[in-house]
Design an enzyme around this catalytic site. Structure first.
Site, PDB file in Angstrom:
ATOM      1  CG  ASP A 342      43.307  34.256  48.182  1.00 59.55           C
ATOM      2  OD1 ASP A 342      43.070  35.184  48.960  1.00 59.55           O
ATOM      3  OD2 ASP A 342      44.597  33.865  47.765  1.00 59.55           O
ATOM      4  CD  GLU A 378      42.217  39.077  48.983  1.00 55.00           C
ATOM      5  OE1 GLU A 378      42.276  39.203  50.415  1.00 55.00           O
ATOM      6  OE2 GLU A 378      42.767  37.891  48.561  1.00 55.00           O
TER       7      GLU A 378
END
Length: 705
Positions: A342, A378
């Site tokens: 993330d 990401e």
């Protein structure tokens, strides 16, 4: 109680069958007490007197799995200097393998009194916070082996443990929303029939429900609020939180592996649940605030490139050790097959700018365990210069946000999208080829947990997040969505038919694109969140997957999705390991190029065709005889050839089958049909013949090898 010196490594609580070794790192502490917690609310404190390189440790004979514990740190409390030690706060072990209980947000878990942020709060937090748990590391994995599915054969299914299983009618109530539910045969059967090879789980590291959300009667559903990087989230366990969650997670991994499905974890190593300077003191802040977090020049405050209040200090050797130890633990002890990071750009921030050669990437590159699993970035964060799609090191794959945006723009009718669409369809060579990566570096998706579902993408022009309690200010406002003529649910038959066609267009485009496709859970059922594009706090039926009733007829979108996934899996021309060359491949005895682009008239595309603002349609020829990469034993790979016709315009168009690229073709996919046409049932077409494509539809033609 006997207290032996113990060892400084490994960190955390390590049970060896006769007792437990405890080790914790802190440069700030003057003294650290290990507190063994009892069910009657009392605790036994043991000072950790042995110190090696700022690691305090002790071995306690007879301390068994299930024992709850925490740390109390005696040290300087001077927030203006970045120091926040306070022995009144019971702290979680950063290396805890399991966590028991939850935070009830009593004032005692904060370092200050409410309304007085400059005060010092010496209330005992133990009755109101979580505790670490000693776990039994022994587990019978049997003959478990990682599937090790090659990227070119991978189909990822992003899912939420609770959201996927909570409403499944075939699961016993006690298993819904749990790791055991994830491993239930009914769930695994759906994944295997769909053709999924990997499930990417939204955060299962122990996380915290934010104080603000709890006060509002909600919770942190998504889980991007980690407090324990080694502990499976305890609320997803069906039968206890004293280590049972560890066993249950391992059982789920073992069951998924038996079905040939890899397990990828969505991990949050960029920040912790302790938030900004007004956040709680749960673990890292009280242990050694300056060593764990990036602080501003005014040491009371935290640098925040994540939008969550804090960012971990990626130039700290101990933070890097924590992350690498955690990653290795989940691979070696929990048998997971990869990670999706993330806000991964934050991991590259050693000082301010994003540095693709930062220490974190160096460590991953040379690590013999972590470097061998799937690593997905990401590739952005909210800090300056944080959008880094295409800039991660060669070992990494990336969520391709440019793919998502371009495909959405094409199907909603935006001008001047054809040239970029061609790049995205063929693996985004503009992003990945220059550093030696392949098309498989691109994780392609059109929807994910963050944003509209597939159904909502074609049903709403605007977000509708009122249920989140932030006056619809939260969530992305520019979604590249199109409601097809009506906002939200409608009785208009024409609008609904167009929406269904658009969903088929997105699914088909995803599966026909070079790279690695990722589906979002429930999209195969046309799941809706009624326009909410930021359901991070909606732990309820709004965000959970609604499954069809047992025995009901399979929905047409599910059937179509299965068809497209299996079409991709059966044909290597859609999952090439190398970029197209745009020329014939030597040694194939085929004079045709490996790829060719045509206008709807069947003429090869020239520069003006790519640049025409109004152009929203094209055909692409994929030559199954011109696959340049060899098979696993060095053999030549040969496949059928395909002609893909895209009509993203608002009008029906005639498409001419190009001459000199094959005489006889068969239509195997037509998104204008309600069932999409199953392979083998479509009409024939010959070179030079015209096919009528309905507005906003695509057709796939196959020429047998």
């Amino acid at each position: 109680m006997q207290v032996w010196p113990g060892q400084a490594y490994p960190l955390g609580a390590t049970y060896d069958g006769a007792g437990t070794n405890f080790a914790v790192h802190s440069e700030a502490a003057r003294r650290i007490e290990l507190c063994l917690l009892h069910d009657d609310g009392s605790e036994t404190a043991v000072e950790l007197r042995e110190t090696d390189a700022f690691v305090r440790h002790a071995y306690l004979p007879g301390v068994m799995p299930g024992q709850r514990y925490g740390f109390r740190v005696h040290g300087p409390y001077a927030p203006e200097k970045g120091q926040r030690c306070n022995s009144a706060k019971l702290l979680l072990d950063p290396y805890a393998r399991a966590v028991s209980g939850s935070v009830d947000w009593n004032e005692s878990v904060y370092g200050y009194h409410f309304g007085r942020p400059d005060s010092r709060n010496d209330l005992d937090s133990a009755p109101h916070t979580m505790s670490s748990v000693v776990v039994n590391p022994y587990f019978d994995w049997g003959d478990d082996r990682p599937p090790r599915t090659d990227y070119h054969r991978t189909v990822i299914y992003e899912a939420h443990v609770k959201g996927l299983t909570m409403l499944h009618p075939e699961l016993p109530p006690e298993l819904r929303g749990t790791y055991a539910g994830l491993a239930h045969p009914a769930v695994i059967s759906h994944l295997t029939e769909l053709g999924v090879t990997a499930i990417e789980l939204m955060p299962v590291h122990q996380f915290v429900n934010d104080h603000r959300l709890v006060d509002a009667g909600m919770g942190n559903y998504w889980g991007y609020n980690t407090i324990g990087f080694f502990a499976p989230h305890n609320a997803y366990a069906s039968w206890g939180d004293r280590g049972e969650q560890v066993l249950e997670f391992k059982q789920a991994v073992r069951a998924l592996h038996q079905a040939g499905i890899e397990v990828i974890l969505d991990v949050v190593y960029n920040h912790t649940a302790e938030g900004n300077h007004l956040g709680p003191t749960l673990s890292f802040r009280g242990l050694d605030n300056e060593s764990y977090y990036r602080l501003t020049e005014d040491r009371r405050y935290y640098m925040d490139t994540t939008g969550t209040g804090n960012s971990l200090l990626m130039r700290s050797p101990h933070v890097l050790q924590l992350i690498m130890d955690s990653l290795r633990y989940w691979v070696t002890e929990m048998h997971v097959d990869g990670f999706r990071f993330d806000l991964a750009a934050t991991l590259a921030r050693q000082f301010h700018e994003v540095d693709r050669l930062s220490s974190f990437f160096d460590l991953v590159q040379q690590d013999p365990v972590v470097s061998q699993v799937k690593l997905i970035a990401e590739p952005w964060d909210v800090g300056e210069g944080g959008y880094q799609v295409g800039n991660f090191p060669p070992l990494w794959t990336e969520w391709n946000g440019k793919y998502r945006d371009c495909v959405r723009d094409l199907w909603r009718g935006e001008p001047r999208t054809l040239a970029e669409f061609a790049s995205r369809l063929t693996g985004s060579s503009d992003l990945y080829q220059d550093d030696g990566r392949r098309p498989l570096a691109s994780i392609n998706f059109t929807t994910c947990h963050d944003g509209f579902t597939l159904n909502d993408l074609v049903s709403y022009n605007h977000k509708h997040n009122e249920a989140n309690g932030e006056s619809n200010r939260d969530g992305e406002s520019h979604n590249r969505s199109w409601n097809c003529g009506a906002e939200g649910e409608t009785e208009d038959k024409g609008v609904n038919e167009l929406r269904e066609r658009q969903m088929r267009n997105f699914i088909a485009t995803l599966m026909l694109s070079q790279g690695v496709p990722m589906l979002s859970h429930g999209d195969e059922f046309a799941r809706t969140q009624h326009g909410n594009n930021n359901a991070y706090c909606q732990d309820n039926e709004l965000a959970w997957v609604h499954w069809p009733e047992p025995g009901s007829e399979e929905g047409p979108l599910l059937s179509f999705t299965k068809t497209m996934v299996w079409l991709r899996r059966d044909h290597p021309v859609f999952r090439r390991r190398r970029f197209f060359h745009g020329r014939p491949v030597e040694g194939t005895h085929d004079e045709l190029t490996d790829i060719a682009w045509f206008t709807p008239r069947g003429e090869e595309m020239v520069q003006r065709d790519w640049q025409a603002a109004h152009a929203k349609a094209l055909s692409v020829f994929l030559n199954g005889h011109a696959i340049s990469e060899p098979g696993p034993r060095g053999e030549r790979i040969s496949d059928d050839s395909f002609l893909l016709m895209f009509n993203a315009s608002a009008e029906d168009l005639d498409f001419t089958v190009p001459v000199n690229h094959g005489e006889e073709w068969q239509v195997i996919v037509d998104t204008a049909k309600a069932d999409g046409i199953l392979p083998g049932q479509g009409p024939k077409a010959t070179a030079g013949e015209s096919l009528r494509l309905v507005a906003r539809s695509l057709t796939v033609l196959r020429r047998p090898a």
